[in-house]
Design a protein around this motif. Structure first.
Motif, PDB file in Angstrom:
ATOM      1  N   ARG A 163      91.410 -43.980   9.165  1.00  0.00           N
ATOM      2  CA  ARG A 163      92.816 -44.382   9.042  1.00  0.00           C
ATOM      3  C   ARG A 163      93.692 -43.582  10.000  1.00  0.00           C
ATOM      4  O   ARG A 163      94.641 -44.108  10.590  1.00  0.00           O
ATOM      5  CB  ARG A 163      93.286 -44.221   7.593  1.00  0.00           C
ATOM      6  CG  ARG A 163      92.652 -45.229   6.639  1.00  0.00           C
ATOM      7  CD  ARG A 163      93.390 -45.283   5.311  1.00  0.00           C
ATOM      8  NE  ARG A 163      93.223 -44.075   4.512  1.00  0.00           N
ATOM      9  CZ  ARG A 163      92.269 -43.894   3.620  1.00  0.00           C
ATOM     10  NH1 ARG A 163      91.369 -44.852   3.398  1.00  0.00           N
ATOM     11  NH2 ARG A 163      92.195 -42.775   2.929  1.00  0.00           N
ATOM     12  N   ASP A 164      93.356 -42.307  10.149  1.00  0.00           N
ATOM     13  CA  ASP A 164      94.101 -41.474  11.110  1.00  0.00           C
ATOM     14  C   ASP A 164      93.855 -41.955  12.538  1.00  0.00           C
ATOM     15  O   ASP A 164      94.775 -41.973  13.369  1.00  0.00           O
ATOM     16  CB  ASP A 164      93.682 -40.005  10.977  1.00  0.00           C
ATOM     17  CG  ASP A 164      94.152 -39.388   9.667  1.00  0.00           C
ATOM     18  OD1 ASP A 164      95.106 -39.931   9.063  1.00  0.00           O
ATOM     19  OD2 ASP A 164      93.558 -38.378   9.242  1.00  0.00           O
ATOM     20  N   SER A 165      92.616 -42.372  12.827  1.00  0.00           N
ATOM     21  CA  SER A 165      92.306 -42.889  14.160  1.00  0.00           C
ATOM     22  C   SER A 165      93.069 -44.178  14.427  1.00  0.00           C
ATOM     23  O   SER A 165      93.438 -44.474  15.564  1.00  0.00           O
ATOM     24  CB  SER A 165      90.801 -43.151  14.296  1.00  0.00           C
ATOM     25  OG  SER A 165      90.076 -41.945  14.221  1.00  0.00           O
ATOM     26  N   GLY A 166      93.326 -44.944  13.361  1.00  0.00           N
ATOM     27  CA  GLY A 166      94.094 -46.173  13.503  1.00  0.00           C
ATOM     28  C   GLY A 166      95.504 -45.916  13.995  1.00  0.00           C
ATOM     29  O   GLY A 166      96.053 -46.686  14.784  1.00  0.00           O
ATOM     30  N   VAL A 178      92.767 -53.509  15.382  1.00  0.00           N
ATOM     31  CA  VAL A 178      91.969 -52.626  14.522  1.00  0.00           C
ATOM     32  C   VAL A 178      92.891 -51.686  13.742  1.00  0.00           C
ATOM     33  O   VAL A 178      92.656 -51.403  12.563  1.00  0.00           O
ATOM     34  CB  VAL A 178      90.948 -51.835  15.366  1.00  0.00           C
ATOM     35  CG1 VAL A 178      90.239 -50.810  14.507  1.00  0.00           C
ATOM     36  CG2 VAL A 178      89.933 -52.777  15.991  1.00  0.00           C
ATOM     37  N   ALA A 179      93.949 -51.212  14.403  1.00  0.00           N
ATOM     38  CA  ALA A 179      94.911 -50.358  13.707  1.00  0.00           C
ATOM     39  C   ALA A 179      95.555 -51.114  12.543  1.00  0.00           C
ATOM     40  O   ALA A 179      95.699 -50.575  11.435  1.00  0.00           O
ATOM     41  CB  ALA A 179      95.980 -49.877  14.680  1.00  0.00           C
ATOM     42  N   CYS A 215      92.859 -60.609  15.140  1.00  0.00           N
ATOM     43  CA  CYS A 215      91.850 -59.552  15.250  1.00  0.00           C
ATOM     44  C   CYS A 215      91.724 -58.799  13.925  1.00  0.00           C
ATOM     45  O   CYS A 215      90.618 -58.608  13.404  1.00  0.00           O
ATOM     46  CB  CYS A 215      92.224 -58.588  16.377  1.00  0.00           C
ATOM     47  SG  CYS A 215      91.162 -57.132  16.505  1.00  0.00           S
ATOM     48  N   ALA A 216      92.852 -58.396  13.349  1.00  0.00           N
ATOM     49  CA  ALA A 216      92.845 -57.633  12.095  1.00  0.00           C
ATOM     50  C   ALA A 216      92.227 -58.451  10.969  1.00  0.00           C
ATOM     51  O   ALA A 216      91.428 -57.931  10.170  1.00  0.00           O
ATOM     52  CB  ALA A 216      94.267 -57.215  11.738  1.00  0.00           C
ATOM     53  N   ALA A 217      92.586 -59.739  10.884  1.00  0.00           N
ATOM     54  CA  ALA A 217      92.073 -60.591   9.799  1.00  0.00           C
ATOM     55  C   ALA A 217      90.550 -60.714   9.880  1.00  0.00           C
ATOM     56  O   ALA A 217      89.854 -60.636   8.856  1.00  0.00           O
ATOM     57  CB  ALA A 217      92.724 -61.972   9.882  1.00  0.00           C
ATOM     58  N   ILE A 218      90.025 -60.904  11.093  1.00  0.00           N
ATOM     59  CA  ILE A 218      88.576 -61.042  11.256  1.00  0.00           C
ATOM     60  C   ILE A 218      87.871 -59.727  10.934  1.00  0.00           C
ATOM     61  O   ILE A 218      86.834 -59.707  10.251  1.00  0.00           O
ATOM     62  CB  ILE A 218      88.240 -61.514  12.682  1.00  0.00           C
ATOM     63  CG1 ILE A 218      88.774 -62.929  12.897  1.00  0.00           C
ATOM     64  CG2 ILE A 218      86.738 -61.464  12.941  1.00  0.00           C
ATOM     65  CD1 ILE A 218      88.682 -63.421  14.320  1.00  0.00           C
ATOM     66  N   PHE A 276      96.350 -52.504   6.707  1.00  0.00           N
ATOM     67  CA  PHE A 276      96.452 -53.574   5.723  1.00  0.00           C
ATOM     68  C   PHE A 276      95.446 -53.429   4.584  1.00  0.00           C
ATOM     69  O   PHE A 276      95.720 -53.876   3.463  1.00  0.00           O
ATOM     70  CB  PHE A 276      96.262 -54.936   6.393  1.00  0.00           C
ATOM     71  CG  PHE A 276      97.321 -55.272   7.404  1.00  0.00           C
ATOM     72  CD1 PHE A 276      98.585 -54.697   7.347  1.00  0.00           C
ATOM     73  CD2 PHE A 276      97.062 -56.176   8.438  1.00  0.00           C
ATOM     74  CE1 PHE A 276      99.565 -55.005   8.282  1.00  0.00           C
ATOM     75  CE2 PHE A 276      98.038 -56.498   9.373  1.00  0.00           C
ATOM     76  CZ  PHE A 276      99.294 -55.908   9.294  1.00  0.00           C
ATOM     77  N   LYS A 277      94.270 -52.885   4.846  1.00  0.00           N
ATOM     78  CA  LYS A 277      93.282 -52.700   3.785  1.00  0.00           C
ATOM     79  C   LYS A 277      92.656 -51.318   3.918  1.00  0.00           C
ATOM     80  O   LYS A 277      91.567 -51.132   4.467  1.00  0.00           O
ATOM     81  CB  LYS A 277      92.214 -53.793   3.831  1.00  0.00           C
ATOM     82  CG  LYS A 277      91.422 -53.863   2.524  1.00  0.00           C
ATOM     83  CD  LYS A 277      90.719 -55.180   2.338  1.00  0.00           C
ATOM     84  CE  LYS A 277      90.025 -55.218   0.970  1.00  0.00           C
ATOM     85  NZ  LYS A 277      89.288 -56.481   0.746  1.00  0.00           N
ATOM     86  N   ARG A 278      93.372 -50.366   3.406  1.00  0.00           N
ATOM     87  CA  ARG A 278      93.011 -48.954   3.567  1.00  0.00           C
ATOM     88  C   ARG A 278      91.685 -48.617   2.891  1.00  0.00           C
ATOM     89  O   ARG A 278      90.978 -47.704   3.323  1.00  0.00           O
ATOM     90  CB  ARG A 278      94.118 -48.078   3.005  1.00  0.00           C
ATOM     91  CG  ARG A 278      95.444 -48.229   3.753  1.00  0.00           C
ATOM     92  CD  ARG A 278      96.582 -47.502   3.041  1.00  0.00           C
ATOM     93  NE  ARG A 278      96.346 -46.081   2.915  1.00  0.00           N
ATOM     94  CZ  ARG A 278      96.612 -45.190   3.863  1.00  0.00           C
ATOM     95  NH1 ARG A 278      97.117 -45.599   5.025  1.00  0.00           N
ATOM     96  NH2 ARG A 278      96.371 -43.906   3.678  1.00  0.00           N
TER      97      ARG A 278
END
Length: 482
Positions: free
Chosen positions: A374-377, A358-359, A458-461, A364-366
């Motif tokens: 984004r800060d939580s990431g 998730v981070a 995970c990030a891509a999905i 990658f896509k802000r």
């Protein structure tokens, strides 16, 4: 004047979910205009303990718990009992149900364990029935985990001293009696992991029958270790000891002059004798055979078997470190205790991938995320490295349909790869930091590859599903404008 609400939050480990549920309930109460006091029963003990006055003045009571809690303070109150996850995901709904008495349970004095006045109630009673068995087991697991982590990491540290030359040839340094690595190993294995099953059993029994169940549970757990019935034997010993002691406590009636003998002499003696003999003559042999069969099965897994196990591991982490995830973690610990180290590496990867993935998605896509997200990431990636899966929960709570599929599939990919590559981990916790302890993970490059690939999947999905969500939102907005 607003309603007054009191709550208890307590997850299995007493770490992240406990405090996240408390914060969610506090925020929801503030939005509703209610006063709230939340007692957090964390790993380091109870915090912000509710007073008798707080409870008496409460219009509503919420238990957001994954393990047994003391209900005796709430006799006469209507209590909404939910899981920690439910408290995090829908705190406002929970408070509204508690206030309206929808789905609540009245706590009555008769439902409490029939213990003597000398015995302090510490958990839910067996009178609640079979529906609480899971919570009793989780109470044992929650008390066992600190021992597992401490003992496991010390055991791993003993490997860091490498090999030494002895009269019998090259041996591990911890095999040289009287040396520093030898004593570290003793603390970790003999007095750390060696107490894992007895503590599990003792606190399961304590949860069922309160203090009188502790001793027979502890001794039943020690016998489970001796007869090699392992983790399963410990669970059965704890439940047997707890329910037997609870029944004896209710069945034995003594004159007032002799009541004090029951908790300190009669109950420990009778329950320990019955549990001990029952473990030796009835429970032990079949459970030991079952444990050996499971160990043999896990050791022989290859190809398709590893794929199935990896997929199951990933899917069962859907609650991101919650109760179901802890059951999977307990399974891996049981395998670790049996000398099978592959499941531990796979399960640890399942727990690390969601927050890291998730981070990555926020990096990658802000444009898909708010500045706060984004800060939580940034925090989530650190939590992921530390094997704290709860770092993904804020995102899963806000976007469950977009985040959870990525977390489960990414974790499953990492777990399947790990099992197929034969990666093993001899420590039960530590995440990325275990890479700095020699000989703990047998294939460090492979472990890193699994972690990176699983996190990227995970990030891509997550990015794909969040983009789809955003596009649908824009389309809907455009139709409304037209």
């Amino acid at each position: 004047m607003g309603k007054r609400v009191v709550a208890i939050t307590s997850c299995i480990t007493g770490i992240a979910h406990t405090y996240m549920a408390a914060k969610a309930l506090e925020n929801a109460a503030e939005e509703l205009g209610y006063e709230i006091s939340v007692e957090k029963q964390g790993a380091s003990g109870a915090e912000d303990v509710l007073s008798a006055e707080d409870i008496a003045a409460a219009d509503a009571v919420v238990f957001a718990t994954d393990k047994a809690v003391d209900e005796s303070r709430f006799v006469g109150k209507d209590v909404l009992i939910i899981s920690c996850d439910a408290g995090i995901k829908d705190p406002k709904g929970a408070i509204e149900k508690a206030v309206s008495k929808t789905g609540t349970v009245r706590i009555s004095g008769e439902e409490q364990p029939a213990t003597s006045v000398e015995v302090t109630t510490t958990g839910s009673s067996a009178a609640s029935g079979a529906s609480t068995i899971f919570k009793h087991i989780m109470n044992g697991v929650s008390h066992m985990l600190p021992i597992v982590v401490a003992g496991g990491i010390l055991t791993a540290v003993s490997y860091a001293f490498g090999n030494v030359l002895s009269d019998s040839g090259i041996v591990w340094a911890f095999e040289a009696e009287g040396t520093l690595p030898y004593y570290i190993r003793q603390v970790g294995v003999t007095f750390g992991l060696g107490m894992m099953v007895p503590v599990l059993s003792a606190f399961i029994a304590d949860s069922v029958a309160d203090r009188p169940g502790f001793v027979p549970g502890l001794i039943g757990g020690l016998i489970a270790v001796q007869i090699q019935s392992g983790f399963i034997g410990g669970i059965l010993a704890g439940l047997f000891a707890g329910y037997l002691t609870y029944w004896l406590n209710k069945a034995i009636k003594l004159p007032p002059a002799f009541t004090g003998l029951k908790p300190i002499l009669i109950l420990p003696l009778l329950s320990t004798t019955i549990v001990g003999l029952g473990m030796y003559y009835v429970i032990g042999t079949p459970v030991a055979a079952l444990t050996a069969a499971i160990t043999s099965f896990l050791s022989s897994l290859n190809g398709a078997g590893n794929v199935v196990l990896g997929i199951v591991c990933g899917l069962l982490y859907f609650d991101l470190g919650g109760a179901v995830s802890k059951v999977l973690y307990a399974f891996a610990i049981g395998a670790l205790d049996a000398g099978v180290y592959g499941p531990m590496a796979a399960v640890m990867l399942c727990g690390m991938v969601p927050p890291i993935g998730v981070a990555f998605a926020t990096f990658f896509k802000r444009s898909l995320w708010t500045q706060e997200e984004r800060d939580s990431g940034k925090a989530a990636i650190l939590l992921g490295f530390s094997y704290i899966t709860e770092g993904a929960i804020p995102f899963a709570t806000s976007y469950p349909l977009q985040v959870l599929p990525g977390c489960m599939i990414g974790g499953a990919v990492a777990a399947v790869m790990s099992l197929l590559m034969g990666i093993e981990c001899t420590a039960p916790h530590g995440g990325i930091f275990l890479l700095f302890i020699p000989n703990v993970i047998n294939n460090i490059p492979g472990f890193l590859i699994c972690l990176i690939v699983g996190s990227l999947v995970c990030a891509a999905i997550v990015i794909a599903l969040m983009t789809l969500r955003q596009n649908k939102g824009k389309a809907a907005g455009g139709q409304q404008t037209a």
